[in-house]
Design a protein around this motif. Structure first.
Motif, PDB file in Angstrom:
ATOM      1  N   LYS A  54      -0.177  16.638  12.133  1.00 28.28           N
ATOM      2  CA  LYS A  54      -0.494  17.773  13.179  1.00 28.28           C
ATOM      3  C   LYS A  54      -0.227  18.922  12.880  1.00 28.28           C
ATOM      4  N   ARG A  55      -0.027  19.363  11.489  1.00 24.10           N
ATOM      5  CA  ARG A  55      -0.075  20.708  10.828  1.00 24.10           C
ATOM      6  C   ARG A  55      -1.459  21.411  10.799  1.00 24.10           C
ATOM      7  N   THR A  56      -1.355  22.552  10.730  1.00 27.60           N
ATOM      8  CA  THR A  56      -2.728  23.298  10.652  1.00 27.60           C
ATOM      9  C   THR A  56      -3.402  23.054   9.410  1.00 27.60           C
ATOM     10  N   ASN A  57      -2.782  23.003   8.443  1.00 25.75           N
ATOM     11  CA  ASN A  57      -3.461  22.681   7.008  1.00 25.75           C
ATOM     12  C   ASN A  57      -3.681  21.275   6.453  1.00 25.75           C
ATOM     13  N   HIS A  58      -3.439  20.547   7.613  1.00 26.10           N
ATOM     14  CA  HIS A  58      -3.638  19.046   7.279  1.00 26.10           C
ATOM     15  C   HIS A  58      -4.632  18.370   6.289  1.00 26.10           C
ATOM     16  N   ASN A  59      -5.943  18.910   6.679  1.00 27.35           N
ATOM     17  CA  ASN A  59      -7.090  18.668   6.034  1.00 27.35           C
ATOM     18  C   ASN A  59      -7.059  18.825   4.511  1.00 27.35           C
ATOM     19  N   ASN A  60      -6.156  20.053   4.091  1.00 25.52           N
ATOM     20  CA  ASN A  60      -6.103  20.604   2.565  1.00 25.52           C
ATOM     21  C   ASN A  60      -5.061  19.932   2.011  1.00 25.52           C
ATOM     22  N   ILE A  61      -4.244  18.943   2.625  1.00 25.82           N
ATOM     23  CA  ILE A  61      -3.154  18.339   1.852  1.00 25.82           C
ATOM     24  C   ILE A  61      -3.539  17.110   1.310  1.00 25.82           C
ATOM     25  N   HIS A  62      -3.387  17.094  -0.054  1.00 28.17           N
ATOM     26  CA  HIS A  62      -3.776  15.898  -1.013  1.00 28.17           C
ATOM     27  C   HIS A  62      -2.600  15.338  -1.349  1.00 28.17           C
ATOM     28  N   VAL A  63      -2.458  14.106  -1.197  1.00 34.90           N
ATOM     29  CA  VAL A  63      -1.056  13.437  -1.724  1.00 34.90           C
ATOM     30  C   VAL A  63      -1.160  12.467  -2.775  1.00 34.90           C
ATOM     31  N   ARG A  64      -0.576  12.867  -3.919  1.00 38.50           N
ATOM     32  CA  ARG A  64      -0.597  11.674  -5.055  1.00 38.50           C
ATOM     33  C   ARG A  64       0.758  10.851  -4.759  1.00 38.50           C
ATOM     34  N   GLY A  65       0.815   9.532  -4.740  1.00 34.22           N
ATOM     35  CA  GLY A  65       2.037   8.674  -4.717  1.00 34.22           C
ATOM     36  C   GLY A  65       1.814   7.442  -5.256  1.00 34.22           C
ATOM     37  N   TYR A  66       2.597   6.560  -4.992  1.00 33.83           N
ATOM     38  CA  TYR A  66       2.795   5.497  -5.355  1.00 33.83           C
ATOM     39  C   TYR A  66       1.716   4.655  -5.054  1.00 33.83           C
ATOM     40  N   ILE A  67       1.018   3.776  -6.253  1.00 33.52           N
ATOM     41  CA  ILE A  67      -0.158   2.898  -6.034  1.00 33.52           C
ATOM     42  C   ILE A  67       0.261   1.523  -6.461  1.00 33.52           C
ATOM     43  N   GLU A  68       0.468   0.739  -5.389  1.00 37.73           N
ATOM     44  CA  GLU A  68       0.945  -0.635  -5.588  1.00 37.73           C
ATOM     45  C   GLU A  68      -0.012  -1.550  -6.606  1.00 37.73           C
ATOM     46  N   GLU A  69       0.485  -2.039  -7.852  1.00 33.95           N
ATOM     47  CA  GLU A  69      -0.262  -2.801  -8.603  1.00 33.95           C
ATOM     48  C   GLU A  69       0.253  -3.953  -8.842  1.00 33.95           C
ATOM     49  N   GLY A  70       1.421  -4.496  -8.069  1.00 29.47           N
ATOM     50  CA  GLY A  70       1.998  -5.752  -8.017  1.00 29.47           C
ATOM     51  C   GLY A  70       2.746  -6.141  -9.293  1.00 29.47           C
ATOM     52  N   THR A  71       3.217  -5.112  -9.962  1.00 32.08           N
ATOM     53  CA  THR A  71       4.256  -5.303 -11.405  1.00 32.08           C
ATOM     54  C   THR A  71       5.097  -4.356 -11.470  1.00 32.08           C
ATOM     55  N   THR A  72       6.157  -4.665 -12.478  1.00 34.61           N
ATOM     56  CA  THR A  72       7.204  -3.863 -12.625  1.00 34.61           C
ATOM     57  C   THR A  72       7.081  -3.187 -13.807  1.00 34.61           C
ATOM     58  N   ASN A  73       7.229  -2.075 -13.978  1.00 35.15           N
ATOM     59  CA  ASN A  73       7.142  -1.166 -15.044  1.00 35.15           C
ATOM     60  C   ASN A  73       8.348  -0.111 -15.232  1.00 35.15           C
ATOM     61  N   THR A  74       8.137   0.543 -16.382  1.00 34.80           N
ATOM     62  CA  THR A  74       9.043   1.799 -16.585  1.00 34.80           C
ATOM     63  C   THR A  74       8.534   2.721 -15.444  1.00 34.80           C
ATOM     64  N   PRO A  75       9.425   3.816 -15.327  1.00 39.43           N
ATOM     65  CA  PRO A  75       9.211   4.996 -14.214  1.00 39.43           C
ATOM     66  C   PRO A  75       7.830   5.751 -15.053  1.00 39.43           C
ATOM     67  N   PHE A  76       7.924   5.978 -16.090  1.00 40.61           N
ATOM     68  CA  PHE A  76       6.935   6.751 -16.783  1.00 40.61           C
ATOM     69  C   PHE A  76       5.595   5.890 -16.668  1.00 40.61           C
ATOM     70  N   ASP A  77       5.536   4.386 -16.793  1.00 40.83           N
ATOM     71  CA  ASP A  77       4.268   3.636 -16.498  1.00 40.83           C
ATOM     72  C   ASP A  77       3.991   3.749 -15.204  1.00 40.83           C
ATOM     73  N   MET A  78       4.953   3.802 -14.057  1.00 45.00           N
ATOM     74  CA  MET A  78       4.535   3.702 -12.771  1.00 45.00           C
ATOM     75  C   MET A  78       3.579   5.154 -12.398  1.00 45.00           C
ATOM     76  N   ALA A  79       4.386   6.198 -12.987  1.00 41.98           N
ATOM     77  CA  ALA A  79       3.787   7.464 -12.881  1.00 41.98           C
ATOM     78  C   ALA A  79       2.435   7.540 -13.376  1.00 41.98           C
ATOM     79  N   MET A  80       2.321   7.005 -14.484  1.00 38.31           N
ATOM     80  CA  MET A  80       0.714   7.018 -15.191  1.00 38.31           C
ATOM     81  C   MET A  80      -0.145   6.073 -14.348  1.00 38.31           C
ATOM     82  N   MET A  81       0.255   5.056 -13.717  1.00 42.90           N
ATOM     83  CA  MET A  81      -0.548   4.043 -13.401  1.00 42.90           C
ATOM     84  C   MET A  81      -1.008   4.666 -11.815  1.00 42.90           C
ATOM     85  N   SER A  82      -0.074   5.595 -11.221  1.00 45.59           N
ATOM     86  CA  SER A  82      -0.074   6.053  -9.854  1.00 45.59           C
ATOM     87  C   SER A  82      -0.798   7.385  -9.897  1.00 45.59           C
TER      88      SER A  82
END
Length: 123
Positions: A54-82
């Motif tokens: 509902k915010r004024t600038n919502h169309n300009n908000i781009h979110v990078r976040g967790y991408i489910e890959e169905g696996t367990t990895n290190t935090p670094f690997d998860m950041a890279m995969m996402s």
């Protein structure tokens, strides 16, 4: 460029929706009403979109976040995969800030040398 550290996600909502929410005026003062916003979030991106739709600038908000890959990895690997690593966040800035396009094209073009090294994530 501005960095905003959001500690309480509920502040992204309007003050009428949640006790921790902030007004539209305050939200626009922090995130602007007409500039690109790149939001790096360790959870699912849809949550940020739902909290800010509902915010004024919502169309300009781009979110990078967790991408489910169905696996367990290190935090670094998860950041890279996402695509949450610093390289991808910089590419997001280059893609969205028009004045950077020509000046920063070489960064995007050579892929930061990554094409030769691969992602570093092991299956």
């Amino acid at each position: 460029m501005r960095v905003v550290d959001v500690v309480d996600l509920m502040c992204l909502q309007d003050e009428g929706e949640h006790p921790h929410g902030i007004s539209n005026v305050r939200f626009d003062a922090l995130f602007t009403s007409d500039r690109p916003v790149i939001f790096a979030y360790h959870g699912y991106p849809w949550l940020i979109h739902r909290l800010t739709y509902k915010r004024t600038n919502h169309n300009n908000i781009h979110v990078r976040g967790y991408i489910e890959e169905g696996t367990t990895n290190t935090p670094f690997d998860m950041a890279m995969m996402s695509n949450l690593d610093r390289f991808h966040l910089v590419i997001d800035v280059i893609d969205r800030v028009r004045s950077l396009g020509a000046r920063a094209a070489h960064v995007r073009q050579n892929n930061g040398g990554r094409a030769d090294r691969g992602s570093g994530v092991h299956p």
